[in-house]
Design a protein around this motif. Sequence first.
Motif, PDB file in Angstrom:
ATOM      1  N   ASP A   1       0.834  -1.215   0.000  1.00 54.33           N
ATOM      2  CA  ASP A   1       0.000   0.000   0.000  1.00 54.33           C
ATOM      3  C   ASP A   1       0.872   1.271   0.000  1.00 54.33           C
ATOM      4  O   ASP A   1       0.519   2.288  -0.606  1.00 54.33           O
ATOM      5  CB  ASP A   1      -0.889   0.005   1.255  1.00 54.33           C
ATOM      6  CG  ASP A   1      -1.937  -1.115   1.197  1.00 54.33           C
ATOM      7  OD1 ASP A   1      -2.229  -1.562   0.066  1.00 54.33           O
ATOM      8  OD2 ASP A   1      -2.450  -1.484   2.251  1.00 54.33           O
ATOM      9  N   LEU A   7       1.990   1.979  -3.543  1.00 52.90           N
ATOM     10  CA  LEU A   7       0.915   2.529  -4.384  1.00 52.90           C
ATOM     11  C   LEU A   7       0.638   4.008  -4.045  1.00 52.90           C
ATOM     12  O   LEU A   7       0.392   4.836  -4.919  1.00 52.90           O
ATOM     13  CB  LEU A   7      -0.361   1.699  -4.190  1.00 52.90           C
ATOM     14  CG  LEU A   7      -0.320   0.272  -4.756  1.00 52.90           C
ATOM     15  CD1 LEU A   7      -1.595  -0.503  -4.369  1.00 52.90           C
ATOM     16  CD2 LEU A   7      -0.172   0.289  -6.265  1.00 52.90           C
ATOM     17  N   ARG A   8       0.644   4.297  -2.689  1.00 56.39           N
ATOM     18  CA  ARG A   8       0.376   5.703  -2.284  1.00 56.39           C
ATOM     19  C   ARG A   8       1.484   6.630  -2.798  1.00 56.39           C
ATOM     20  O   ARG A   8       1.230   7.734  -3.266  1.00 56.39           O
ATOM     21  CB  ARG A   8       0.297   5.762  -0.760  1.00 56.39           C
ATOM     22  CG  ARG A   8      -0.170   7.139  -0.271  1.00 56.39           C
ATOM     23  CD  ARG A   8      -0.514   7.082   1.197  1.00 56.39           C
ATOM     24  NE  ARG A   8       0.552   6.554   2.025  1.00 56.39           N
ATOM     25  CZ  ARG A   8       0.548   5.348   2.579  1.00 56.39           C
ATOM     26  NH1 ARG A   8      -0.489   4.505   2.416  1.00 56.39           N
ATOM     27  NH2 ARG A   8       1.564   4.934   3.329  1.00 56.39           N
TER      28      ARG A   8
END
Length: 569
Positions: free
Chosen positions: A2, A5-6
């Motif tokens: 995550d 992706l951020r």
Amino acid sequence: MDFELRSAREKLEREQRERMQRAKAKADRERRAKAEAARRRDALEASNRERRLDAARAQEEADQKMEEAMQLGKGISFSHMFEALRYDGPGDKIKLPPSSFKELSDEGALDKGPMYFRLSKVRDRVQGASQDQDTEEATCCGVLEFTAREGSAELPPHVWNNLFHSDTPDVPLIEVRYASLPKGTYAKLKPEGVGFSDLPDHRAVLETALRNHATLSENDVVVVNYGQLQYKLKVLALKPASSVSVLETDVEVDIEGPDSVLDNEENQHVLVPLQTGRVESGLVEEGKFRYYKFSVEETIGEKVASGLANIEVKIEVDTSSGDTDIYVSRHPLVFPTQHRHEWSSHEMGSKVLILKPRDATLVGGIYSIGVYGFKGTTKFQLSVAINDVINSQRIGEQASVSSTASGESVVCKNCKRHISARTSVLHEAYCVRHNVACMHDGCGVVLRKEEAADHVHCSKCGQAFQQREMEKHMKVFHEPLHCACGVILEKEEMVQHQSSTCPFRLIVCRFCGDTVQAGGQPLDIRDRLRNMCEHESICGSRTAPCDSCGRSVMLKDMDIHAIVVHQKS
């Protein structure tokens, strides 16, 4: 996972924002560039439009000037800019370069008679200045010759002073335009000072001065010379135009009086009227004149000429403050001086001067008196009287005194007088004790012994005076004097010089009748034999038609022509 992706999403958003900012900045730059280009295009168009308008205005002004020049010159459009130079000469005629003659000749100006020009100052244009400002700095003139150097015009003092006045630039530029002027019919002038109207026949003096002029313009100042005196007259009005021609025309002249008779009286030659029998008080400074005038009627002049009356000029002075001399003349000699006069008195203190006319036919008329301050500032009282001669004694005659010596008289050895023989011893004893005879050659006057020391003779002329009068006599009669023509003489010789041979003396011309300066000796030996001066030789060279045959003959040869051709005595 995550976290990766951020981070990728934030990076993408950041790159998108940067691309948007760059695109927005690029759009702003393009918009500003388009606005600047439009502004520059509008400014260039405005500049070109203003340039076209200026060119159109310049062309319109040039066409207007050309039209004005054509109207002013009646078909001749001569207009040039020259550097103004000054030359000494009379009148109002200027000198132009030879190229101007060729241009004027090509345009036909020579066929239109005398050429006249309008002169105006060329000055820098000042924002807000009136367009008519140059018209105040303009005058008209004629042309003398075409001998000036190229690019320049030579102006005489009359034109120069009327055009530039007192503000002469470093490089004076003038515009010269050909002008067609009408003939003048009327002129109104006004003297700037007093004294001009006191001149005998001052209108003829003005006419003589205007003979050197071709034009007159309003507000011009005309200078009139009378001997060594100078008068200025301002042109107030002209007809039929503000600038006229004065060649070959009759002009009606009106002369106004000055604003005030007393303006600058001390610095000018002014004749104060003096009535016969009345006392006039005055004050004169050392080295200056005060002038007066009085008139003698023809009836009184006849009595004076016959010796039944005399003209007595009397002046009483305050000797504690100074001393004066008096000089008297008959018109046309208006202002008598130490060198030019008919009668004078140089005695110390009060004086009485008896006028004895040299010509019995010239007694009546106007007389001038000049009171000269010899020493200090002097108060005086001046009077003129017409006195009858008592017991029919004539002027210039001495009363006959019977001095016949009787047969019993003897001559005194001391005083040389005839005395009675009976009292001769007593007389001689008294005479030797109290009297003494002057031993100077030609004198022999008998004086009291206490007065003998005060009796002296001039070492140069031998005249007898009192001791206190000798200093004044030497200064008045024997001090070298400088004439304006350069001659240095003593008083008596100077008076003779300025009345007979000085080129600056005033005469009445036998041909024109004007009072003018005589000038030097004429170049023509025949004119010298006829006792002519330089002015009369030149003035007499003018031609006039003979009354009998109509031929053109010089004025100075008219009498010879009448005798030789027409057998007139």
